[in-house]
Design a protein around this motif. Structure first.
Motif, short mmCIF file in Angstrom:
data_model
loop_
_atom_site.label_atom_id
_atom_site.label_comp_id
_atom_site.label_asym_id
_atom_site.label_seq_id
_atom_site.Cartn_x
_atom_site.Cartn_y
_atom_site.Cartn_z
N ASP A 108 3.30 0.42 -2.14
CA ASP A 108 2.30 1.45 -1.84
C ASP A 108 1.63 1.95 -3.12
O ASP A 108 0.40 2.15 -3.16
N ASP A 109 2.43 2.16 -4.17
CA ASP A 109 1.86 2.62 -5.44
C ASP A 109 0.91 1.57 -6.02
O ASP A 109 -0.17 1.89 -6.55
N ILE A 110 1.31 0.31 -5.93
CA ILE A 110 0.47 -0.77 -6.45
C ILE A 110 -0.83 -0.87 -5.67
O ILE A 110 -1.92 -1.00 -6.24
N ILE A 111 -0.73 -0.80 -4.35
CA ILE A 111 -1.93 -0.92 -3.51
C ILE A 111 -2.85 0.29 -3.71
O ILE A 111 -4.08 0.14 -3.76
N ASP A 112 -2.27 1.49 -3.86
CA ASP A 112 -3.09 2.68 -4.14
C ASP A 112 -3.89 2.49 -5.42
O ASP A 112 -5.08 2.80 -5.49
N HIS A 113 -3.21 1.98 -6.45
CA HIS A 113 -3.88 1.75 -7.73
C HIS A 113 -4.98 0.70 -7.58
O HIS A 113 -6.08 0.85 -8.13
N HIS A 114 -4.67 -0.35 -6.83
CA HIS A 114 -5.65 -1.43 -6.60
C HIS A 114 -6.91 -0.89 -5.91
O HIS A 114 -8.03 -1.16 -6.36
N ILE A 115 -6.71 -0.14 -4.84
CA ILE A 115 -7.87 0.37 -4.07
C ILE A 115 -8.70 1.33 -4.93
O ILE A 115 -9.94 1.28 -4.91
#
Length: 483
Positions: free
Chosen positions: A20-27
Motif C-alpha cells: 500500500d505504501d509503495i502504491i501510494d507513492h507510485h500514484i
C-alpha cells in the motif's frame, strides 16, 4: 490468459514496507505534474518560480498495480540475491512487454523510496542500467496469485527464447555435449545441512546481502536444466558452480577439487619463458629446488641461479635472463607467489591482497606504478617482470587480462578434453578441475587427474603446483561440528 503450469510459487517480498505504501507513492509520483524552476524576468534580477512542464498521468488502478509490484519486487529480490554484488540488470523491452508501460514508473518509485538504486549508466545494445537492492529486509511466502504467476511465465518464456537463440550454438559441439552431460550429474546431497550451516554462520557474514546470496545458492538449486550458461569472449565457461561459495562445495556430490596454485601469476610465466627463450631444462630443474632454500627476499633470484649452475644447468647471464625473472617463475610454479606479499601486507587477508595487487599490476590499463602501493611493491621485487608487463599493456589489439584468461581457457579445455576421452565425469571452475562423486569416477584417482593437468601445462613449458581438496563421499550428519 496464458495457461499457467505452476499452481504456486515461493514469492519474495519486503518485510518492512507495505505494498500500500509503495502504491501510494507510485500514484502520487505519476499523477503529480512535473515542474522545474525557471527565472521570471531577467536572470540577474528575476526570481526562480516553479513552472509546470508536463501534466500528471491519470491515476492507475491499485488492484492492477498490486499484482505488478508483487511480481517486480519478487524479480528484483531473487535476481539480486543470486548475484555476489547484490545487483541485477532488467531489460526494459522485456519487462515492458510483460508489465506494460508502468514498468519504468515502478522502477522510479522503488528508487525514490530507497528500496533499490538504479544506476545512471548503461551501454546501448550491450547492457541496461544496474539495479542494486538496498532493502534487505526480505522473506518468502507461498503464493498462488494467478496474475503474478502469469507475469512469471511471461518473462520466463522470453528468457527461454533468448536462451534458444544465443546458447544453442555454443552447446551444440561435442565438447559442450560432454561437458553438459557431466554438469547434469551435479547434485545437492545435503540441502538441510547446507541451510543449517548457512544459518550457523549468519552472524559472520558481512551483511544481509551476503547471507541471502549464500541462501540463494542452496534454495535456488533444483538439479534441473544444468547446462553451460555462458562462454565469454575469453572462452571461460560459466555454470551453476561458477558462483558457488567454496564453503558450500562439501554439500554437493564433489569428490575432488584440483586447483592450480597462483594460477594467473603462473600464466604470466608462460609469456616470460617465451620472451627470454628459457629452456625446459631450466624450468624443470627450478621446480625441483627445495622451497626451504628460498627465503623470499630480493636476492633469491641470484641464489636460484647458483643452485641451477650447481646442478649442471647452463643458465644465461643476468643481462639475458634477469634474477627477478627467474625468481618470479620459480615462485609461481612452486605456489609461493603470494607468500612474500602476505608478509608485507600482513594486516590484510589473502583475498584482499590478491585483488589489490592484480588490480594495480595485471588488470590496470596504466603502465606506471607511481602512487600505487601494491604495484610499487611488485616493481621492487620484480622490476624486469614489470617491464614486460608494461610492454604487453601497450598492445591495443588485446588487453593483458584477456590474453591471460584466453590462455587459461585453452589449457582448461585441453585438460577437460583428455578427461572426457577417458570417460571421466569432470567439470571446471575457471582454473580448477572438479571431479564429481558419480559411478563413472568410482576408480578415478587424484593422481590420474593430476597427471593429465601436468601434461597439458608441461606442453606449454609450465610446471604448476596443484592443490587438492578431497571431499567425503558421504559426509557425516554432524558435519557442522567440524565446520
Amino acid at each position: 490468459m496464458a495457461t499457467i503450469n505452476v499452481k504456486k510459487m515461493k514469492r519474495a517480498y519486503l518485510t518492512d514496507v507495505t505494498l500500500d505504501d509503495i502504491i501510494d507513492h507510485h500514484i502520487k509520483m505519476v499523477t503529480s505534474p512535473k515542474v522545474k524552476s525557471e527565472y521570471q524576468g531577467d536572470m540577474s534580477t528575476g526570481r526562480l518560480v516553479p513552472v509546470e512542464v508536463k501534466k500528471g498521468k491519470p491515476a492507475p488502478r491499485r488492484a492492477i498495480l498490486e499484482h505488478k509490484y508483487k511480481f517486480l519486487i519478487h524479480e528484483i529480490i531473487t535476481r539480486c540475491i543470486g548475484n555476489k554484488e547484490g545487483k541485477t540488470h532488467l531489460s526494459s523491452a522485456n519487462y515492458v512487454s510483460v508489465l506494460g508501460k508502468p514498468f519504468m514508473d515502478m522502477l522510479y518509485t522503488l528508487d525514490e523510496m530507497k528500496i533499490i538504486y538504479v544506476s545512471d549508466t548503461w551501454e546501448i545494445g550491450k547492457s541496461s542500467r544496474s539495479i542494486y537492492l538496498l532493502d534487505w529486509n526480505i522473506n518468502f511466502v507461498d503464493d498462488g496469485n494467478i496474475q503474478v504467476l502469469k507475469y512469471v511465465k511471461g518473462i520466463k518464456d522470453i528468457q527461454t527464447e533468448y536462451t534458444k537463440k544465443n546458447l544453442v550454438k555454443q552447446n551444440d559441439s561435442e565438447f559442450a555435449k560432454s561437458y553438459n552431460g557431466c554438469l547434469a550429474k551435479l547434485s545437492l546431497k545435503q540441502k538441510d545441512e547446507a541451510l543449517a550451516y548457512i544459518e550457523s554462520q549468519r552472524s559472520e557474514y558481512k551483511n544481509e546481502q551476503q547471507y541471502w546470496y549464500y541462501r540463494s545458492r542452496v534454495d535456488g538449486f533444483d538439479g534441473n536444466n544444468l547446462t553451460i550458461i555462458k562462454v565469454d569472449q575469453n572462452h571461460r565457461i560459466y555454470h551453476f558452480l561458477t558462483n558457488l561459495p567454496s564453503t558450500l562445495r562439501r554439500f554437493f556430490n564433489i569428490r575432488y577439487y584440483l586447483d592450480i596454485a597462483n594460477c594467473h601469476p603462473l600464466l604470466f610465466s608462460f609469456f616470460l619463458i617465451k620472451k627470454y627463450g628459457i629452456s625446459k631444462d631450466i624450468v624443470y630443474k627450478l621446480k625441483e629446488i627445495d622451497k626451504g632454500h628460498i627465503h623470499r627476499v630480493y636476492k633469491d633470484g641470484k641464489q636460484l641461479r647458483k643452485t641451477l649452475c650447481g646442478k649442471g644447468i647452463a643458465v644465461p647471464h643476468a643481462k639475458d635472463l634477469p634474477h627477478d625473472v627467474l625468481l618470479y617463475i620459480y615462485m609461481t610454479m612452486t605456489g609461493q607467489f603470494w607468500d612474500y606479499f602476505m608478509e608485507v601486507f600482513n594486516d590484510m587477508d589473502r583475498g584482499e591482497v590478491k585483488e589489490k595487487l592484480f588490480g594495480e599490476v595485471f588488470y590496470s590499463h596504466s603502465t606506471i606504478s607511481r602512487g600505487k602501493t601494491y604495484a610499487k611493491k611488485f616493481v621492487e621485487v620484480y622490476p624486469h617482470v614489470w617491464s614486460v608487463i608494461r610492454q604487453m599493456k601497450k598492445d591495443v589489439r588485446d588487453s593483458l587480462p584477456n590474453k591471460m584468461m584466453k590462455f587459461e581457457s585453452k589449457l582448461m579445455w585441453a585438460i577437460l578434453g583428455h578427461c572426457f576421452e577417458q570417460g571421466w565425469c569432470v567439470i571446471n571452475l575457471h582454473d580448477a578441475i572438479v571431479v564429481l562423486d558419480v559411478p563413472e569416477n568410482e576408480s578415478l584417482t587424484v593422481e590420474a587427474v593430476e597427471e593429465v593437468m601436468m601434461d597439458v601445462y608441461a606442453k606449454c613449458g609450465l610446471m604448476p603446483t596443484i592443490k587438492v581438496e578431497t571431499f567425503n563421499k558421504r559426509p557425516p550428519k554432524m558435519l557442522l561440528k567440524f565446520l
